[in-house]
Design an enzyme around this catalytic site. Structure first.
Site, mmCIF file in Angstrom:
data_model
loop_
_atom_site.group_PDB
_atom_site.id
_atom_site.type_symbol
_atom_site.label_atom_id
_atom_site.label_comp_id
_atom_site.label_asym_id
_atom_site.label_seq_id
_atom_site.Cartn_x
_atom_site.Cartn_y
_atom_site.Cartn_z
ATOM 1 N N SER A 157 16.806 -7.082 -70.850
ATOM 2 C CA SER A 157 17.480 -7.013 -71.992
ATOM 3 C C SER A 157 17.295 -6.150 -72.865
ATOM 4 O O SER A 157 16.838 -4.381 -72.249
ATOM 5 C CB SER A 157 17.574 -7.965 -73.719
ATOM 6 N N ASP A 252 27.246 -13.354 -69.284
ATOM 7 C CA ASP A 252 26.640 -11.900 -70.309
ATOM 8 C C ASP A 252 27.472 -11.058 -70.841
ATOM 9 O O ASP A 252 27.513 -10.585 -69.373
ATOM 10 C CB ASP A 252 25.209 -11.513 -69.768
ATOM 11 N N HIS A 282 23.093 -14.104 -70.730
ATOM 12 C CA HIS A 282 21.930 -14.287 -71.171
ATOM 13 C C HIS A 282 20.685 -13.977 -72.118
ATOM 14 O O HIS A 282 20.874 -15.567 -72.514
ATOM 15 C CB HIS A 282 22.148 -12.530 -72.415
#
Length: 316
Positions: A157, A252, A282
């Site tokens: 991320s 995501d 995600h």
């Protein structure tokens, strides 16, 4: 395709308990909730041979880092890892279970860098801290049995965003040389207007509002978002960067910009392996205690690292 069955079960539990989105909480609440969620889904942390909690002189003062050494004879290759959390949440404890897993499964020293968080410390504090951490690892890994000639970076991320930024800095500022970069569902473009951003709006999952909340915390001005160290996709040149593994998830909002970054690297002559995990959202990568797919993804990363380190050792 539908959600992965294990993700669906997790989603149903979140719905049953009325879990609030992090962006509706105070900063203190969000940081505590994020850490609890990550640790709860990560499983029991694996033992490693040694763990050292240290500090080093960062650009803005002392910063924490944590060194994980697995069993086995050295010198060991070195992975520098950056935790996720939208540049706003997260700590060395967020990535602890994952770093232990990677140290053991990839057979490498892992150095986790505790970079400064937003909104207290806006861009470019985080990439500068992370680059300083990589240079620290290159200079000091030998103290812990590491071989800095086989050095890689990785993150998930926002950590993937920072890993990508570090490769640009290492290329442009005289090293250190990196054998590979692993980017797990990274943010790559502040101005992204993609199908995945528009489609993924479910408040029970990381969604488009989450993305905006993190960017708003991170940037002092919108103009900063176009800087290549904030939006690596907007760098004018991607040639000469280390080979990459890019992992994305079907559900995501960052999926498309991660895959666009993989395509940009490939078009610039950088060897790239890119994998989209179907049915996943995600955050799945850090859920090895909950999702079989997370264990497969971590295994893929470990295999990629072992190959990259072996190629570097043989001179390929």
């Amino acid at each position: 395709m539908p959600f992965d069955p294990q993700l669906q079960a997790l989603y149903d539990r979140r719905a049953e308990h009325g879990v609030r989105p992090l962006y509706t909480m105070t900063l203190q609440e969000a940081r505590a909730a994020d850490l609890a969620d990550v640790q709860g889904a990560a499983g029991t942390p694996e033992p490693v041979r040694e763990v050292h909690d240290l500090s080093f002189d960062g650009p803005g003062g002392p910063l924490p880092l944590r060194v994980y050494r697995p069993s086995g004879e050295g010198p060991l290759p070195v992975l520098v890892y950056f935790f996720g959390g939208g540049w706003t949440l997260g700590s060395l404890d967020t990535s602890d279970a994952l770093c232990r897993h990677l140290a053991n499964s990839a057979g490498c020293l892992v150095v986790a860098v505790g970079y400064r968080l937003a909104p207290e410390h806006k861009f470019p504090a985080a990439p500068r801290d992370c680059f300083a951490g990589v240079r620290w690892a290159a200079e000091h890994a030998g103290r812990f049995g590491g071989d800095a000639s086989r050095l890689a970076v990785a993150g998930d991320s926002a950590g993937g965003n920072l890993a990508a930024a570090v490769t640009l800095m290492a290329r442009d500022e005289g090293g250190p040389d990196l054998v590979t970069q692993v980017l797990v569902y990274p943010n790559t473009d502040y101005l992204a207007d993609t199908p995945s951003r528009r489609e993924n709006t479910d408040p029970l999952l990381f969604n488009d509002k989450s993305v905006h909340w993190y960017w708003d915390n991170y940037l002092a001005t919108p103009r900063d978002g176009t800087h290549p160290l904030a939006s690596p996709l907007r760098a004018p040149d991607h040639s000469g960067l280390p080979p990459a593994l890019v992992i994305t998830a079907e559900y995501d909002p960052l999926r498309d910009e991660g895959e666009s970054y993989a395509a940009r690297l490939r078009a610039s002559g950088v060897p790239v392996e890119s994998t989209r995990y179907p049915g996943l959202a995600h955050g799945f990568f850090t859920m090895s205690g909950t999702l079989d797919a997370a264990r497969r993804a971590v295994g893929q990363v470990a295999a990629h690292l072992r190959t990259a380190f072996a190629d570097a050792a043989s001179g390929d």
